[in-house]
Design an enzyme around this catalytic site. Structure first.
Site, PDB file in Angstrom:
ATOM      1  N   LEU A   1      -4.324  -5.224  -3.917  1.00 44.46           N
ATOM      2  CA  LEU A   1      -4.123  -4.966  -2.494  1.00 44.46           C
ATOM      3  C   LEU A   1      -4.963  -5.943  -1.671  1.00 44.46           C
ATOM      4  CD1 LEU A   1      -2.768  -2.810  -0.578  1.00 44.46           C
ATOM      5  CD2 LEU A   1      -5.041  -1.787  -0.441  1.00 44.46           C
TER       6      LEU A   1
ATOM      7  N   LYS B   1       0.855  -1.193   0.000  1.00 44.89           N
ATOM      8  CA  LYS B   1       0.000   0.000   0.000  1.00 44.89           C
ATOM      9  C   LYS B   1       0.892   1.245   0.000  1.00 44.89           C
ATOM     10  CE  LYS B   1      -4.297   1.670   2.126  1.00 44.89           C
ATOM     11  NZ  LYS B   1      -5.091   1.824   0.918  1.00 44.89           N
TER      12      LYS B   1
HETATM   13  N1  PLP Z   1      -7.487  -1.646  -3.479  1.00 46.04           N
HETATM   14  C1  PLP Z   1      -6.904  -0.444  -3.548  1.00 46.04           C
HETATM   15  C2  PLP Z   1      -6.039  -0.118  -4.723  1.00 46.04           C
HETATM   16  C3  PLP Z   1      -7.115   0.522  -2.537  1.00 46.04           C
HETATM   17  O1  PLP Z   1      -6.525   1.727  -2.605  1.00 46.04           O
HETATM   18  C4  PLP Z   1      -7.965   0.195  -1.452  1.00 46.04           C
HETATM   19  C5  PLP Z   1      -8.229   1.147  -0.388  1.00 46.04           C
HETATM   20  O2  PLP Z   1      -7.808   2.276  -0.415  1.00 46.04           O
HETATM   21  C6  PLP Z   1      -8.564  -1.081  -1.434  1.00 46.04           C
HETATM   22  C7  PLP Z   1      -8.289  -1.989  -2.462  1.00 46.04           C
HETATM   23  C8  PLP Z   1      -9.470  -1.489  -0.316  1.00 46.04           C
HETATM   24  O3  PLP Z   1      -8.712  -1.742   0.842  1.00 46.04           O
HETATM   25  P1  PLP Z   1      -9.360  -1.575   2.294  1.00 46.04           P
HETATM   26  O4  PLP Z   1     -10.548  -2.462   2.342  1.00 46.04           O
HETATM   27  O5  PLP Z   1      -8.268  -2.019   3.200  1.00 46.04           O
HETATM   28  O6  PLP Z   1      -9.687  -0.122   2.450  1.00 46.04           O
END
Ligand code: PLP
Length: 287
Positions: free
Chosen positions: A207, A149
């Protein structure tokens, strides 16, 4: 009330919060971040967010700026100083300040830590969810480590901007084989024609969304059939339902993709039910 932020050991006014021009986050996007939802005063899935932060830092060989327990104290203090009962906490760590050079600083820099918090009315997101959102699709232009991230978000920024200019809220990114990876800032899901909940499997191309992880547990507990696998746009357009997940959107029904209605063109029953269950189920899991 003035907003407050935490920057490298100090609580400061948000408008005065600054890092140095040679911070490697500013110059190289050499850093990572987390966004955690605050709901009724509680941090949703806090442990998982902290674990993912540790993973992102380790993958980039950035030392944790403070121990996790100290970070938890800082996060709560920033929430309290901003009186955030509902909203989000943002945590960013960069490799720190050093003379500009691509290689890591020879004398290890002190990682920079910034924490902010923002109030958001959860009802606004619920109103959107009752209508569902439109999204677009666009090629996935990101690097090959989307599992980290990082604050290096330019392809995500461009995809979201394209969505906005197209009158949509999110963009699903499509890989070179025509398979959906995830959203610009969310994970991508469909309920297939056969009624199976489908989301892409974890690898370096997406992610590990925290909302995704928790929702998978909820889906299993509900006895729904789940497949973690790739899916293409043909399957998307034939799907009964589509939705996205993320800390800032929770489970958000998708009703149109590239201008085409998904299912009946209204929020689907499964996505709507999972959304309604989410907070209680997430809280029960973390207690
Ligand atoms: N995928 C990406 C590229 C993201 O930036 C995010 C959240 O910002 C997510 C998935 C979702 O992740 P989360 O459920 O941890 O917010």
């Amino acid at each position: 009330m003035s907003r407050a932020a935490y920057v490298n050991g100090r609580y400061v006014l948000h408008r005065d919060a600054m890092v140095h021009i040679e911070d490697r986050g500013y110059q190289f996007a050499d850093g990572v971040y987390e966004v955690c939802e605050v709901f009724r005063g509680a941090l949703i899935d806090e442990r998982r967010h902290f674990e993912r932060l540790a993973y992102s830092l380790a993958e980039l060989q950035i030392a944790p700026p403070v121990p996790a327990r100290a970070l938890a104290v800082v996060v709560r203090e920033v929430m309290a100083r901003n009186r955030v009962e509902n909203g989000f906490v943002y945590v960013q760590v960069t490799r720190g300040v050093a003379p500009r050079d691509h290689v890591f600083p020879q004398k290890p820099a002190r990682p920079s830590l910034v924490v902010t918090a923002r109030h958001v009315d959860p009802e606004k997101s619920d109103i959107t969810a009752r209508k569902g959102i439109s999204i677009i699709t666009t090629p996935d232009l990101r690097w090959k480590r989307a599992d980290i991230k990082t604050i290096s978000l330019l392809p995500n920024v461009l995809a979201r901007q394209l969505a906005r200019e197209s009158g949509a809220c999110e963009a699903w990114l499509v890989d070179s084989l025509g398979m959906v990876t995830e959203g610009a800032a969310s994970n991508a899901w469909i309920i297939s024609k056969a009624g199976v909940v489908v989301t892409r499997q974890l690898d370096h191309s997406i992610l590990r969304g925290i909302t995704r992880t928790t929702l998978i547990e909820i889906v299993a507990a509900e006895g729904l059939k789940l497949e973690e696998r790739k899916f293409n746009l043909e399957e998307v357009f034939a799907a009964r339902e589509a939705f996205i997940t993320g800390a800032t959107t929770l489970i958000m029904p998708v009703v149109r993709i590239d201008g085409r209605a998904i299912g009946a063109g209204i929020p689907g029953p499964v996505a709507s039910k999972l959304r309604a269950m989410f907070h209680a189920a997430a809280a029960a899991r973390s207690s």
